[in-house]
Design a protein around this motif. Structure first.
Motif, mmCIF file in Angstrom:
data_model
loop_
_atom_site.group_PDB
_atom_site.id
_atom_site.type_symbol
_atom_site.label_atom_id
_atom_site.label_comp_id
_atom_site.label_asym_id
_atom_site.label_seq_id
_atom_site.Cartn_x
_atom_site.Cartn_y
_atom_site.Cartn_z
ATOM 1 N N LEU A 76 19.428 -2.015 17.004
ATOM 2 C CA LEU A 76 20.099 -2.225 18.288
ATOM 3 C C LEU A 76 19.656 -1.172 19.295
ATOM 4 O O LEU A 76 19.352 -1.489 20.445
ATOM 5 N N LEU A 125 23.450 -4.690 26.537
ATOM 6 C CA LEU A 125 24.272 -5.039 25.387
ATOM 7 C C LEU A 125 25.442 -5.869 25.871
ATOM 8 O O LEU A 125 26.134 -5.479 26.812
ATOM 9 N N GLU A 126 25.635 -7.033 25.280
ATOM 10 C CA GLU A 126 26.773 -7.878 25.605
ATOM 11 C C GLU A 126 27.436 -8.323 24.310
ATOM 12 O O GLU A 126 26.874 -8.147 23.223
ATOM 13 N N HIS A 127 28.635 -8.914 24.439
ATOM 14 C CA HIS A 127 29.419 -9.273 23.257
ATOM 15 C C HIS A 127 29.969 -10.697 23.314
ATOM 16 O O HIS A 127 31.167 -10.907 23.203
ATOM 17 N N TRP A 134 31.129 -14.156 21.872
ATOM 18 C CA TRP A 134 31.674 -14.562 20.574
ATOM 19 C C TRP A 134 32.011 -13.365 19.681
ATOM 20 O O TRP A 134 32.042 -13.479 18.459
ATOM 21 N N GLY A 135 32.193 -12.193 20.266
ATOM 22 C CA GLY A 135 32.510 -10.991 19.503
ATOM 23 C C GLY A 135 31.318 -10.375 18.792
ATOM 24 O O GLY A 135 31.475 -9.465 17.986
ATOM 25 N N GLU A 136 30.119 -10.859 19.084
ATOM 26 C CA GLU A 136 28.909 -10.330 18.449
ATOM 27 C C GLU A 136 28.199 -9.357 19.368
ATOM 28 O O GLU A 136 28.337 -9.422 20.580
ATOM 29 N N ASN A 137 27.415 -8.475 18.778
ATOM 30 C CA ASN A 137 26.540 -7.598 19.548
ATOM 31 C C ASN A 137 25.235 -8.340 19.772
ATOM 32 O O ASN A 137 24.587 -8.766 18.810
ATOM 33 N N VAL A 138 24.857 -8.516 21.033
ATOM 34 C CA VAL A 138 23.582 -9.147 21.349
ATOM 35 C C VAL A 138 22.859 -8.314 22.392
ATOM 36 O O VAL A 138 23.482 -7.688 23.240
ATOM 37 N N PHE A 192 20.230 -11.152 18.176
ATOM 38 C CA PHE A 192 21.631 -11.087 17.755
ATOM 39 C C PHE A 192 21.764 -10.027 16.666
ATOM 40 O O PHE A 192 20.910 -9.929 15.784
ATOM 41 N N MET A 206 28.587 -9.264 14.152
ATOM 42 C CA MET A 206 29.821 -8.522 14.403
ATOM 43 C C MET A 206 29.799 -7.185 13.691
ATOM 44 O O MET A 206 29.133 -7.032 12.677
ATOM 45 N N GLU A 207 30.558 -6.243 14.231
ATOM 46 C CA GLU A 207 30.555 -4.899 13.670
ATOM 47 C C GLU A 207 31.446 -4.754 12.441
ATOM 48 O O GLU A 207 31.245 -3.859 11.645
#
Length: 166
Positions: free
Chosen positions: A12, A23-25, A27-31, A41, A44-45
């Motif tokens: 990342l 960095l955006e989120h 659906w709750g994901e780090n992308v 993608f 999720m953390e």
């Protein structure tokens, strides 16, 4: 041996070091995005998330066939796999982070740079001795059928039917 969490953090950081990467989120994901488009993608953390053993998801073109041959790579779900998106699970043994970085680069340059090419270090001026390219024309006419060679032609048949010869 690197854990998935450490590998994701390193990858990342690598992705976000690219020009204009954000960095955006969704659906709750780090992308990681560039020009408003996702180029990788990272999931999720939460360590207990459904896909916690996945390292990343990325769309490939050049390296796609090789990537799909690896046991820890599969086509991404939700129909994204049909267009070249893959999901990378944690492989057995050491994580090939250098290869994952190359995959991130491939996608980043496909989204961020025209024609998906990495920018040239220094553009050379075209040589004066190089002839200009000629524009090729393509004929829309269908190719003509070739006649069979005389040696292969069968003997001429008579116009009468065979049954009358008997």
């Amino acid at each position: 041996m690197t854990t998935v969490k450490v590998a994701k953090a390193r990858l990342l950081k690598y992705a976000l070091a690219k020009d204009d990467a954000t960095l955006e989120h969704p659906w709750g994901e780090n992308v990681a995005k560039v020009k408003g488009k996702v180029f990788v993608f990272f999931g999720m953390e939460e360590p207990d998330a459904q896909y916690a053993d996945y390292v990343m998801g990325v769309k490939l073109t050049t390296a796609l066939l090789y990537a799909k041959s690896l046991p820890f790579v599969e086509a991404m779900g939700y129909g994204l796999g049909k267009s070249g998106w893959i999901s990378v699970k944690k492989p057995k043994g050491a994580l090939p982070t250098a290869m994952f970085e190359e995959w991130i680069d491939e996608r980043y340059y496909a989204v961020a740079k025209p024609h998906g090419k990495e920018p040239a270090k220094a553009k050379a001026e075209p040589s004066a001795t190089v002839a200009p390219k000629r524009k090729s024309t393509v004929s829309s006419a269908a190719p003509k059928a070739r006649a069979r060679p005389a040696a292969r032609r069968g003997r001429a048949r008579s116009s009468t039917s065979r049954s009358s010869d008997r």
